[in-house]
Design an enzyme around this catalytic site. Structure first.
Site, PDB file in Angstrom:
ATOM      1  N   ASP A  14       0.885  -1.167   0.000  1.00 21.26           N
ATOM      2  CA  ASP A  14       0.000   0.000   0.000  1.00 21.26           C
ATOM      3  C   ASP A  14       0.918   1.212   0.000  1.00 21.26           C
ATOM      4  OD1 ASP A  14      -1.576   2.152   0.656  1.00 21.26           O
ATOM      5  OD2 ASP A  14      -2.665   1.133   2.269  1.00 21.26           O
ATOM      6  N   TYR A 231       0.510  -0.150  14.842  1.00 28.41           N
ATOM      7  CA  TYR A 231      -0.410  -0.229  13.717  1.00 28.41           C
ATOM      8  C   TYR A 231       0.059   0.641  12.553  1.00 28.41           C
ATOM      9  CZ  TYR A 231      -4.495  -0.655  10.899  1.00 28.41           C
ATOM     10  OH  TYR A 231      -5.328  -0.928   9.856  1.00 28.41           O
ATOM     11  N   LYS A 234      -3.144  -2.677   7.689  1.00 30.59           N
ATOM     12  CA  LYS A 234      -3.306  -4.111   7.826  1.00 30.59           C
ATOM     13  C   LYS A 234      -2.395  -4.837   6.838  1.00 30.59           C
ATOM     14  CE  LYS A 234      -5.488  -6.723  10.591  1.00 30.59           C
ATOM     15  NZ  LYS A 234      -5.194  -6.616  12.013  1.00 30.59           N
TER      16      LYS A 234
HETATM   17  C1  F6R Z   1      -7.583  -0.560   7.673  1.00 25.37           C
HETATM   18  C2  F6R Z   1      -7.388   0.768   7.119  1.00 25.37           C
HETATM   19  C3  F6R Z   1      -8.389   1.822   7.414  1.00 25.37           C
HETATM   20  C4  F6R Z   1      -7.831   2.861   8.360  1.00 25.37           C
HETATM   21  C5  F6R Z   1      -8.881   3.937   8.708  1.00 25.37           C
HETATM   22  C6  F6R Z   1      -8.300   5.067   9.556  1.00 25.37           C
HETATM   23  O1  F6R Z   1      -6.559  -1.416   7.252  1.00 25.37           O
HETATM   24  O2  F6R Z   1      -6.423   1.033   6.441  1.00 25.37           O
HETATM   25  O3  F6R Z   1      -9.585   1.262   7.899  1.00 25.37           O
HETATM   26  O4  F6R Z   1      -7.371   2.260   9.536  1.00 25.37           O
HETATM   27  O5  F6R Z   1      -9.398   4.489   7.503  1.00 25.37           O
HETATM   28  O6  F6R Z   1      -7.213   5.596   8.892  1.00 25.37           O
HETATM   29  P1  F6R Z   1      -6.408   6.859   9.419  1.00 25.37           P
HETATM   30  O7  F6R Z   1      -5.976   6.576  10.810  1.00 25.37           O
HETATM   31  O8  F6R Z   1      -5.280   6.956   8.429  1.00 25.37           O
HETATM   32  O9  F6R Z   1      -7.360   8.026   9.320  1.00 25.37           O
HETATM   33 MG    MG Z   2      -4.969  -2.375   2.225  1.00 30.78          MG
HETATM   34 MG    MG Z   3      -4.230   1.063   3.801  1.00 26.78          MG
END
Ligand code: F6R
Ligand code: MG
Ligand code: MG
Length: 386
Positions: A14, A231, A234
């Site tokens: 990603d 974190y 994922k």
């Molecule tokens: C899960 C994922 C998304 C983010 C969520 C919050 O793998 O990538 O669900 O965790 O959109 O993202 P932030 O913290 O970047 O606003």
């Molecule tokens: Mg992804």
């Molecule tokens: Mg992502």
């Protein structure tokens, strides 16, 4: 006829996406394409195909250089770097997210991208299926691999086809301990299930046909959060499966995804949700950043050339699976922040939740007469306690 082996490398990352953790931008794929086209021209790789599921870009490459090859991995790294530059220029979200290191050294292991590679001697016809998921983790492929290679209710060939009847070997990795064990199906299926039923810890890394040790499937096993200790998105997995002629038929492999089983991931990598098989066209994370999505591409490999793909879930035969996935999504979502929609505490350790717990820590007061647990229930069981 050449005995030259072919390696299939699927490497994903990603590197930033459009409108949130939603979908890869075509300009970033074009930047990666330039790098891979050059590598093909220079003979580093034989062929390639670039795709995406949700916010993950997947580089599917073939070559004769074996697994963990420096040149091939460097090519993938360069492609992700070039794509990241474009992502930064366009101001895409989380640009460069999965590239945990600044400099390339040897191969991509531990650097962020997910890797599934298999070196094979091509059969006269070599059909393969490549599965790629977004908003989940490598253990998400435990369930379908068990169905494909060990469950006769899924795979008729295990009973009917003498070339499959002996069964398969499962190489299972403990991603916390960094150890692996190989167990045989059908003899040891209860032992296999005892481990792989905990997919956050035990991940099926490879499956081999027992009769001749031929590799049948391989998955990426990188768990970014364990690598980074926090974190960072994922660990959306990829898997290569060889199909037909002594391996499960394509239809048996796809059958394993007809039930939208629950996987960890979804919103903030913190929730269980149904894995929904979709067409390439629908490979975007939307509802609650999901639901966790899966695409499948079918190819034939001929002297390293990738013939195809066919978009395997672009089919009304999977409409009911998707409908059920939506019903399950509704049901799970109504639990809001409660388990078992939200992941168990050990998994939440790698999210931002500990920051909230930390903030509340000072406000907790000792309670007289309430014993502090010295050991987890699990440890007691292992010691043979009550
Ligand atoms: C899960 C994922 C998304 C983010 C969520 C919050 O793998 O990538 O669900 O965790 O959109 O993202 P932030 O913290 O970047 O606003
Ligand atoms: Mg992804
Ligand atoms: Mg992502």
């Amino acid at each position: 006829m050449s005995l030259m082996k072919t390696t299939i490398s699927v490497i994903k990352a990603d590197i930033g996406s459009l409108a949130g953790h939603h979908v890869v931008h075509p300009d970033t794929m074009a930047a990666a394409n330039k790098v891979l086209a050059e590598a093909k021209k220079n003979g580093v790789i034989i062929d390639y195909y670039i795709t995406n599921v949700g916010d993950d870009m997947e580089l599917i490459m073939t070559h004769n250089r074996g697994e963990l090859d420096t040149k091939v991995h460097e090519t993938a790294w360069d492609a992700f770097k070039e794509a990241t530059k474009v992502a930064k220029d366009l101001g895409l979200y989380a640009a460069g997210q999965d590239l945990l290191s600044d400099t390339f050294s040897g191969n991509l292991k531990g650097m962020g991208p997910g890797i599934a590679e298999m070196e094979i001697e091509e059969r006269p016809a070599e059909p393969i299926a490549i599965f790629m998921a977004d908003k989940t983790e490598p253990g998400a492929f435990n369930y379908p691999q068990y169905k494909m290679f060990a469950d006769p209710f899924n795979t008729a060939g295990l009973v009917i086809d003498p070339t499959m009847h002996e069964g398969y070997k499962f190489e299972i990795l403990d991603v916390y301990a960094g150890e692996s064990v190989t167990l045989n199906a059908p003899e040891e299926i209860y032992d296999i299930l005892a481990l792989i039923g905990t997919p956050s810890q035990y991940v099926i890394r490879r499956v081999y046909r027992k009769a001749d040790n031929m590799i049948a499937s391989v998955t990426s096993i990188e768990r970014l959060n364990l690598l980074a200790g926090k974190y960072v998105g994922k660990d959306d997995p990829v898997m290569i499966v060889r199909v037909q002629h002594g391996f499960p038929a394509l239809g048996e492999v796809l059958e394993a995804f007809s039930f939208p089983y629950l996987v960890p991931g979804w919103m903030r990598g913190s929730h269980y949700g149904p894995l929904m098989p979709v067409s390439q066209r629908d490979a975007r994370a939307t509802r609650f950043d999901g639901p966790p999505r899966l695409i499948g591409l079918g190819f034939n490999v001929k002297n390293g050339r990738l013939v195809g793909p066919s978009d395997l879930f672009d089919d009304p035969a999977f409409d009911e699976t998707r409908r059920l996935a939506e019903q399950i999504a509704d049901y799970m979502r109504r639990h809001g922040p409660f388990m078992p929609h939200r992941l168990e505490p050990t998994e939440m350790e790698y999210t931002t939740l500990p920051l909230i717990q930390q903030k509340l820590k000072a406000r907790f007061k000792k309670e007289a007469g309430v014993a502090e647990a010295k050991k987890s229930i699990y440890e007691k069981q292992v010691e043979g306690g009550d």
